[in-house]
Design a protein around this motif. Structure first.
Motif, PDB file in Angstrom:
ATOM      1  N   MET A  86       0.833  -1.200   0.000  1.00  0.00           N
ATOM      2  CA  MET A  86       0.000   0.000   0.000  1.00  0.00           C
ATOM      3  C   MET A  86       0.869   1.252   0.000  1.00  0.00           C
ATOM      4  O   MET A  86       0.605   2.202  -0.742  1.00  0.00           O
ATOM      5  CB  MET A  86      -0.914  -0.012   1.233  1.00  0.00           C
ATOM      6  CG  MET A  86      -2.019   1.017   1.178  1.00  0.00           C
ATOM      7  SD  MET A  86      -3.038   0.997   2.651  1.00  0.00           S
ATOM      8  CE  MET A  86      -3.635  -0.661   2.672  1.00  0.00           C
ATOM      9  N   GLN A  87       1.930   1.250   0.809  1.00  0.00           N
ATOM     10  CA  GLN A  87       2.822   2.413   0.846  1.00  0.00           C
ATOM     11  C   GLN A  87       3.499   2.617  -0.498  1.00  0.00           C
ATOM     12  O   GLN A  87       3.637   3.744  -0.970  1.00  0.00           O
ATOM     13  CB  GLN A  87       3.882   2.218   1.941  1.00  0.00           C
ATOM     14  CG  GLN A  87       3.341   2.372   3.339  1.00  0.00           C
ATOM     15  CD  GLN A  87       4.385   2.015   4.385  1.00  0.00           C
ATOM     16  OE1 GLN A  87       5.369   1.349   4.103  1.00  0.00           O
ATOM     17  NE2 GLN A  87       4.137   2.458   5.616  1.00  0.00           N
ATOM     18  N   LYS A  88       3.894   1.518  -1.134  1.00  0.00           N
ATOM     19  CA  LYS A  88       4.539   1.621  -2.444  1.00  0.00           C
ATOM     20  C   LYS A  88       3.560   2.196  -3.464  1.00  0.00           C
ATOM     21  O   LYS A  88       3.913   3.090  -4.243  1.00  0.00           O
ATOM     22  CB  LYS A  88       5.024   0.242  -2.889  1.00  0.00           C
ATOM     23  CG  LYS A  88       5.741   0.256  -4.209  1.00  0.00           C
ATOM     24  CD  LYS A  88       6.206  -1.131  -4.591  1.00  0.00           C
ATOM     25  CE  LYS A  88       6.846  -1.105  -5.971  1.00  0.00           C
ATOM     26  NZ  LYS A  88       7.185  -2.434  -6.428  1.00  0.00           N
ATOM     27  N   ARG A  89       2.316   1.712  -3.455  1.00  0.00           N
ATOM     28  CA  ARG A  89       1.298   2.218  -4.371  1.00  0.00           C
ATOM     29  C   ARG A  89       1.057   3.700  -4.146  1.00  0.00           C
ATOM     30  O   ARG A  89       0.983   4.491  -5.089  1.00  0.00           O
ATOM     31  CB  ARG A  89      -0.009   1.452  -4.131  1.00  0.00           C
ATOM     32  CG  ARG A  89      -0.503   0.740  -5.326  1.00  0.00           C
ATOM     33  CD  ARG A  89      -1.862   0.134  -5.135  1.00  0.00           C
ATOM     34  NE  ARG A  89      -2.346   0.035  -3.778  1.00  0.00           N
ATOM     35  CZ  ARG A  89      -2.634  -1.086  -3.141  1.00  0.00           C
ATOM     36  NH1 ARG A  89      -2.486  -2.236  -3.727  1.00  0.00           N
ATOM     37  NH2 ARG A  89      -3.088  -1.072  -1.905  1.00  0.00           N
ATOM     38  N   LEU A  90       0.964   4.100  -2.873  1.00  0.00           N
ATOM     39  CA  LEU A  90       0.732   5.506  -2.557  1.00  0.00           C
ATOM     40  C   LEU A  90       1.911   6.366  -3.001  1.00  0.00           C
ATOM     41  O   LEU A  90       1.734   7.462  -3.525  1.00  0.00           O
ATOM     42  CB  LEU A  90       0.475   5.679  -1.058  1.00  0.00           C
ATOM     43  CG  LEU A  90      -0.855   5.111  -0.550  1.00  0.00           C
ATOM     44  CD1 LEU A  90      -0.909   5.193   0.964  1.00  0.00           C
ATOM     45  CD2 LEU A  90      -2.022   5.855  -1.160  1.00  0.00           C
ATOM     46  N   ARG A  91       3.120   5.870  -2.784  1.00  0.00           N
ATOM     47  CA  ARG A  91       4.301   6.603  -3.212  1.00  0.00           C
ATOM     48  C   ARG A  91       4.313   6.777  -4.731  1.00  0.00           C
ATOM     49  O   ARG A  91       4.581   7.868  -5.246  1.00  0.00           O
ATOM     50  CB  ARG A  91       5.566   5.852  -2.775  1.00  0.00           C
ATOM     51  CG  ARG A  91       6.476   6.693  -1.925  1.00  0.00           C
ATOM     52  CD  ARG A  91       7.746   5.988  -1.508  1.00  0.00           C
ATOM     53  NE  ARG A  91       7.473   5.044  -0.411  1.00  0.00           N
ATOM     54  CZ  ARG A  91       7.666   3.728  -0.490  1.00  0.00           C
ATOM     55  NH1 ARG A  91       8.157   3.179  -1.570  1.00  0.00           N
ATOM     56  NH2 ARG A  91       7.376   2.947   0.513  1.00  0.00           N
ATOM     57  N   GLU A  92       4.013   5.691  -5.434  1.00  0.00           N
ATOM     58  CA  GLU A  92       3.994   5.767  -6.897  1.00  0.00           C
ATOM     59  C   GLU A  92       2.920   6.736  -7.384  1.00  0.00           C
ATOM     60  O   GLU A  92       3.159   7.526  -8.300  1.00  0.00           O
ATOM     61  CB  GLU A  92       3.757   4.369  -7.491  1.00  0.00           C
ATOM     62  CG  GLU A  92       4.934   3.446  -7.343  1.00  0.00           C
ATOM     63  CD  GLU A  92       4.615   2.015  -7.744  1.00  0.00           C
ATOM     64  OE1 GLU A  92       3.438   1.729  -8.075  1.00  0.00           O
ATOM     65  OE2 GLU A  92       5.535   1.186  -7.722  1.00  0.00           O
ATOM     66  N   GLU A  93       1.756   6.694  -6.764  1.00  0.00           N
ATOM     67  CA  GLU A  93       0.677   7.605  -7.152  1.00  0.00           C
ATOM     68  C   GLU A  93       1.063   9.047  -6.867  1.00  0.00           C
ATOM     69  O   GLU A  93       0.842   9.946  -7.676  1.00  0.00           O
ATOM     70  CB  GLU A  93      -0.611   7.245  -6.413  1.00  0.00           C
ATOM     71  CG  GLU A  93      -1.772   8.131  -6.793  1.00  0.00           C
ATOM     72  CD  GLU A  93      -3.009   7.789  -5.994  1.00  0.00           C
ATOM     73  OE1 GLU A  93      -3.797   8.726  -5.773  1.00  0.00           O
ATOM     74  OE2 GLU A  93      -3.175   6.631  -5.595  1.00  0.00           O
ATOM     75  N   GLU A  94       1.675   9.260  -5.712  1.00  0.00           N
ATOM     76  CA  GLU A  94       2.090  10.614  -5.353  1.00  0.00           C
ATOM     77  C   GLU A  94       3.130  11.139  -6.341  1.00  0.00           C
ATOM     78  O   GLU A  94       3.087  12.290  -6.766  1.00  0.00           O
ATOM     79  CB  GLU A  94       2.660  10.596  -3.926  1.00  0.00           C
ATOM     80  CG  GLU A  94       2.719  11.947  -3.282  1.00  0.00           C
ATOM     81  CD  GLU A  94       3.116  11.834  -1.814  1.00  0.00           C
ATOM     82  OE1 GLU A  94       3.954  12.652  -1.413  1.00  0.00           O
ATOM     83  OE2 GLU A  94       2.611  10.953  -1.117  1.00  0.00           O
ATOM     84  N   LEU A  95       4.062  10.251  -6.728  1.00  0.00           N
ATOM     85  CA  LEU A  95       5.068  10.663  -7.720  1.00  0.00           C
ATOM     86  C   LEU A  95       4.413  10.992  -9.059  1.00  0.00           C
ATOM     87  O   LEU A  95       4.795  11.965  -9.719  1.00  0.00           O
ATOM     88  CB  LEU A  95       6.117   9.554  -7.899  1.00  0.00           C
ATOM     89  CG  LEU A  95       7.126   9.410  -6.765  1.00  0.00           C
ATOM     90  CD1 LEU A  95       8.014   8.185  -6.998  1.00  0.00           C
ATOM     91  CD2 LEU A  95       7.980  10.668  -6.645  1.00  0.00           C
ATOM     92  N   ARG A  96       3.425  10.192  -9.467  1.00  0.00           N
ATOM     93  CA  ARG A  96       2.724  10.475 -10.725  1.00  0.00           C
ATOM     94  C   ARG A  96       2.027  11.824 -10.642  1.00  0.00           C
ATOM     95  O   ARG A  96       2.066  12.618 -11.574  1.00  0.00           O
ATOM     96  CB  ARG A  96       1.678   9.385 -11.007  1.00  0.00           C
ATOM     97  CG  ARG A  96       2.216   8.198 -11.746  1.00  0.00           C
ATOM     98  CD  ARG A  96       1.104   7.368 -12.373  1.00  0.00           C
ATOM     99  NE  ARG A  96      -0.069   7.202 -11.535  1.00  0.00           N
ATOM    100  CZ  ARG A  96      -0.307   6.162 -10.733  1.00  0.00           C
ATOM    101  NH1 ARG A  96       0.569   5.182 -10.677  1.00  0.00           N
ATOM    102  NH2 ARG A  96      -1.410   6.105 -10.022  1.00  0.00           N
ATOM    103  N   ILE A  97       1.405  12.093  -9.510  1.00  0.00           N
ATOM    104  CA  ILE A  97       0.697  13.365  -9.346  1.00  0.00           C
ATOM    105  C   ILE A  97       1.691  14.524  -9.386  1.00  0.00           C
ATOM    106  O   ILE A  97       1.461  15.541 -10.049  1.00  0.00           O
ATOM    107  CB  ILE A  97      -0.115  13.384  -8.039  1.00  0.00           C
ATOM    108  CG1 ILE A  97      -1.275  12.408  -8.153  1.00  0.00           C
ATOM    109  CG2 ILE A  97      -0.623  14.778  -7.727  1.00  0.00           C
ATOM    110  CD1 ILE A  97      -2.016  12.199  -6.849  1.00  0.00           C
ATOM    111  N   LEU A  98       2.818  14.374  -8.699  1.00  0.00           N
ATOM    112  CA  LEU A  98       3.821  15.439  -8.679  1.00  0.00           C
ATOM    113  C   LEU A  98       4.427  15.672 -10.064  1.00  0.00           C
ATOM    114  O   LEU A  98       4.781  16.791 -10.413  1.00  0.00           O
ATOM    115  CB  LEU A  98       4.921  15.103  -7.676  1.00  0.00           C
ATOM    116  CG  LEU A  98       4.497  15.199  -6.205  1.00  0.00           C
ATOM    117  CD1 LEU A  98       5.630  14.708  -5.304  1.00  0.00           C
ATOM    118  CD2 LEU A  98       4.105  16.617  -5.840  1.00  0.00           C
TER     119      LEU A  98
END
Length: 130
Positions: A86-98
């Motif tokens: 879940m943390q990895k998914r959130l990190r990846e999503e956050e990076l995509r958003i940024l």
């Protein structure tokens, strides 16, 4: 000389008979401590039965506890793996958003668990907008 040997033989036979009678009487006579000995032996058998039952119970409970600990450890490991995914998914999503690579709103939730929000607090923010 022969008379002396005969006398010796008779004497030894007499001793043998006396000793055999003594042995027979000793075998029939019950020792004074025998009652107490038998009582203590019965008590020992009872105590051993209790000990054996407790030992078996303890062994069973230790095996059950070990099984329980193993299951708990497996649950914790699975929870840790799930949290890391879940943390990895959130990190990846956050990076995509940024990076500005945010996909269309319909594609955002693809591949995600239905129960977990995309970001912490996102579910609360969406419900406030409605």
């Amino acid at each position: 000389d022969e008379k002396a040997l005969d006398a010796k033989i008779r004497k030894k036979r007499g001793e043998l008979e006396r000793h055999e009678k003594r042995l027979k009487s000793l075998r029939t006579v019950r020792p004074a401590f025998m009652d107490e000995y038998e009582k203590l032996e019965r008590e020992l058998q009872k105590q051993y039965a209790v000990y054996l039952e407790r030992f078996r119970n303890l062994d069973y409970l230790q095996a059950e506890l070990e099984t329980y600990h193993r299951a708990e450890a497996e649950k914790l490991d699975e929870n840790d793996r799930s949290l890391k995914r879940m943390q990895k998914r959130l990190r990846e999503e956050e990076l995509r958003i940024l990076r500005g690579e945010q996909d269309a709103p319909g594609k955002l939730d693809e591949g995600k668990d239905d129960l977990s929000p995309a970001r912490p607090g996102a579910a609360a923010a969406e419900s406030d907008r409605e």
